[in-house]
Design an enzyme around this catalytic site. Structure first.
Site, mmCIF file in Angstrom:
data_model
loop_
_atom_site.group_PDB
_atom_site.id
_atom_site.type_symbol
_atom_site.label_atom_id
_atom_site.label_comp_id
_atom_site.label_asym_id
_atom_site.label_seq_id
_atom_site.Cartn_x
_atom_site.Cartn_y
_atom_site.Cartn_z
ATOM 1 C CG HIS A 1 -20.678 -0.701 -12.216
ATOM 2 N ND1 HIS A 1 -20.911 -0.510 -10.820
ATOM 3 C CD2 HIS A 1 -21.071 -2.025 -12.394
ATOM 4 C CE1 HIS A 1 -21.153 -1.492 -10.202
ATOM 5 N NE2 HIS A 1 -21.424 -2.653 -11.308
ATOM 6 C CB CYS B 1 -24.659 -2.064 -10.158
ATOM 7 S SG CYS B 1 -24.683 -3.778 -11.038
ATOM 8 C CE LYS C 1 4.014 -2.135 -6.247
ATOM 9 N NZ LYS C 1 3.549 -2.841 -5.008
ATOM 10 N N GLY D 1 -27.822 -0.404 -6.770
ATOM 11 C CA GLY D 1 -28.532 0.606 -6.340
ATOM 12 C C GLY D 1 -29.987 0.630 -7.141
ATOM 13 N N PRO E 1 15.320 0.191 5.973
ATOM 14 C CG PRO E 1 13.187 0.621 7.228
ATOM 15 C CD PRO E 1 14.714 1.221 7.080
ATOM 16 C CG ASP F 1 -2.895 0.072 -8.483
ATOM 17 O OD1 ASP F 1 -3.136 1.000 -7.954
ATOM 18 O OD2 ASP F 1 -1.932 -0.995 -7.918
ATOM 19 C CB SER G 1 -1.010 0.015 1.352
ATOM 20 O OG SER G 1 -1.900 -1.032 1.291
ATOM 21 C CD GLU H 1 -19.256 2.633 -10.470
ATOM 22 O OE1 GLU H 1 -20.300 3.268 -10.964
ATOM 23 O OE2 GLU H 1 -19.346 1.588 -9.854
ATOM 24 C CD GLU I 1 1.658 -14.036 -3.140
ATOM 25 O OE1 GLU I 1 1.126 -15.299 -3.335
ATOM 26 O OE2 GLU I 1 1.390 -13.085 -2.655
ATOM 27 C CD GLN J 1 21.105 1.432 4.105
ATOM 28 O OE1 GLN J 1 21.932 0.774 4.302
ATOM 29 N NE2 GLN J 1 20.797 2.538 4.737
HETATM 30 N N1 GLN Z 1 -25.589 -8.349 -7.063
HETATM 31 C C1 GLN Z 1 -26.211 -7.752 -7.943
HETATM 32 C C2 GLN Z 1 -26.039 -8.622 -9.330
HETATM 33 O O1 GLN Z 1 -25.210 -9.321 -9.432
HETATM 34 C C3 GLN Z 1 -25.628 -6.419 -8.395
HETATM 35 C C4 GLN Z 1 -24.092 -6.251 -8.688
HETATM 36 C C5 GLN Z 1 -23.402 -5.127 -8.698
HETATM 37 O O2 GLN Z 1 -23.967 -4.326 -8.104
HETATM 38 N N2 GLN Z 1 -22.469 -4.798 -9.172
HETATM 39 O O3 GLN Z 1 -26.701 -8.284 -10.273
#
Ligand code: GLN
Length: 552
Positions: free
Chosen positions: A515, A387, A19, A389, A193, A73, A16, A517, A152, A195
């Site tokens: 989504h 989604c 990077k 929501g 650390p 990321d 964390s 976002e 790993e 080094q």
């Molecule tokens: N769990 C819900 C579905 O699978 C909503 C998924 C989500 O919000 N990304 O449809």
């Protein structure tokens, strides 16, 4: 790919460290100089992708246009570099082993004992080449997840050691991001650390060219010299990376520390006559974020309220939306398990100017989300559902407006009497969980005159999905009859993508099955987030005038 040069980013001392932010910032600084750049993130865990992981383990799952479920990321890379990435840009150890084993079963290695070196390392190197081939950038930044010293991570470090040898030292640059802890009692930054971490890297044949040192306190010249001497790094290439109040300030801070120049010098690409990097807009963005005209408190009601990384892209998109209106956003985390009744919900949502219900899985907290949506709908609090929501908003509307009090999603109650949200046929037969949701970009047609269409200023949009359950068409008529507006649909009109309330009934109430976002950018907020934050801002102003009226 002949011209592509490679930067490898490793991390030392602790996880964390940021990077990903350093890699993303470097990408932005290269782009600001007119170079093309892309990023590949290696994750050394055995999951084939993070799609099946709990957000507490991993934070948000970021979804790309092509439907890959990737590390968060990649969200930083997309936002900082303003680029769209794909499944080629995130590779886990699980995926590497999966293809090595598939090749072994096919007989591709016939006669050979399949080993970490060369078979696994060759597969890793092939992924670097494949990602570089896809866009043939000037520079490809390749971040190795985890911390140097992790068991790993070894095959990945060995692969990049070999890769450097294969393509020539002059075509590669090794950046090691490390931590300089500050001891308050002695008032010192400790270099030991770092080094040790560089020693570990060198013991496996990797000498870093650049050290990026995360630090709370400024690094003195002496400290930088000491680090340089013990790690065999050019003193000029010891770059400090101070904590920044605003994430988007990191590229500017690293630019003033000379990160990009050091990297370009190492790659033989630095041109002293080159113009200054074009960071005017980025600087303006940061200046705006530093001096917001107002603060907007927006509630996020999700399951992982103690871990904001679980909703990283949602938070960033809200910030972008607020910034577009000269505001900053403060998140009020709502634990929906507290929203047991109307009174408790009112208390939880006191003082917020908007409510977001983000994506999620499973029943825990859902009844509280439904309570919170009911409150937002009735009290005209701006509401954005993402989604899950949308699924909760549909259930809420069915139960409290459309006269279906037992409505639910089959995800939460398999035998529900009114499955307003249910599985598609195509999902019913699936037995495997990994990578089998409806994933990635799908078109959505918007209804004329709707809030969605006004916000987007478009009739057709492409948005990223990650879900299994859908709005059940058997209930479409009943819900529409009782006033729910379906304002976004798949081109064949079979899948509901957006629901909203008429603006005459509610100032801003909209939910998406996708989504949005994931597509928001710091200097180009996603239209739905920009529009939602405008409504939240208007709501905050309204609340202010009404309290002032009461006071006076
Ligand atoms: N769990 C819900 C579905 O699978 C909503 C998924 C989500 O919000 N990304 O449809």
């Amino acid at each position: 790919m002949t011209h592509t040069k490679f930067v490898f980013v490793t991390g030392g001392v602790v996880s964390s460290l940021g990077k990903g932010i350093v890699a993303a910032s470097l990408g932005r600084l290269l782009k600001a100089r007119g170079y093309t750049a892309t990023v590949l993130k290696f994750d050394p865990y055995i999951n084939v992708d993070p799609g099946t992981m709990n957000p507490y383990q991993h934070g948000e799952v970021f979804v790309t246009d092509d439907g890959a479920e990737t590390d968060l990321d990649l969200g930083h890379y997309e936002r900082f570099m303003d680029t769209n990435l794909s499944r080629l840009n995130n590779v886990t150890a699980g995926r590497i082993y999966q293809s090595v084993i598939a090749k072994e079963r096919k007989g591709d290695y016939l006669g050979a004992t399949v080993q970490v070196i060369p078979h696994v390392t060759d597969e890793i190197k092939a992924r670097i080449t494949e990602a570089a081939h896809a866009t043939a950038p000037d520079v490809m930044i390749c971040e190795v997840g985890g911390t140097v010293g992790d068991i790993e991570g070894l095959p990945f470090l060995e692969a990049i050691r070999q890769f450097r040898y294969d393509v020539g030292f002059k075509n590669t640059c090794m950046v090691h991001v490390t931590l300089l802890p500050y001891l308050k009692t002695s008032g010192e930054l400790k270099t030991k650390p770092s080094q040790h971490s560089v020693n570990t890297l060198r013991s496996i044949g990797i000498q870093p060219d650049v050290l990026v040192c995360r630090t709370e306190q400024p690094v003195s010249k002496n400290e930088a010299l000491k680090l340089a001497q013990f790690t065999n790094v050019d003193p000029e290439a010891v770059i400090q990376c101070r904590d920044q109040a605003i994430l988007y300030e990191v590229p500017l801070a690293l630019e003033s520390e000379g990160l990009a120049i050091r990297v370009l010098e190492k790659l033989g690409m630095h041109d002293v006559a080159q113009k200054a990097p074009e960071l005017t807009n980025w600087q303006a963005l940061v200046d705006g974020l530093k001096r917001p005209a107002k603060t907007l408190r927006v509630a996020i009601a999700g399951k992982y309220t103690e871990l904001s990384d679980a909703y990283l892209s949602v938070i960033e998109a809200l910030k972008h939306g607020a910034a577009q209106h000269g505001a900053e956003v403060k998140i009020a985390w709502i634990d929906t398990e507290h929203c047991k009744n109307e009174q408790a919900t009112e208390q939880e949502l006191a003082g917020v100017c908007g409510l977001v219900i983000p994506g999620g899985f499973g029943y825990r907290g859902v009844e509280g989300k439904i309570q919170a949506i009911k409150y937002a709908r009735e009290k005209k609090l701006p509401f954005l559902g993402l989604c899950m929501g949308l699924q909760c908003a549909t259930i809420e509307y069915a139960r409290h407006v459309a006269g279906l009090p037992l409505a639910n999603s089959t995800e939460f109650e398999e035998e529900t009497l009114h499955p307003v949200i249910a599985l598609m046929d195509s999902q019913r037969k699936l037995t495997h969980k990994g990578g089998t949701m409806r994933l990635g970009l799908y078109p959505c047609h918007l209804s004329g005159g709707s809030l969605a269409q006004q916000a987007y200023g478009a009739d057709v949009v492409m948005e990223r999905h990650r879900h299994r359950f859908e709005f059940n068409n058997d209930y479409r008529e009943a819900l529409v009859q009782s006033g729910l507006v379906i304002s976004g649909m798949s081109p064949d009109r079979q899948l509901v993508e957006i629901v909203e309330l008429p603006q005459a009934v509610h100032p801003w109430f909209l939910a998406t099955q996708f989504h949005p976002e994931f597509k928001s950018r710091p200097d180009r907020a996603h239209p739905l987030f920009a529009s939602f934050m405008a409504a939240a801002s208007a709501n905050a102003d309204l609340a202010l005038t009404s309290t002032t009226a009461v006071v006076s």
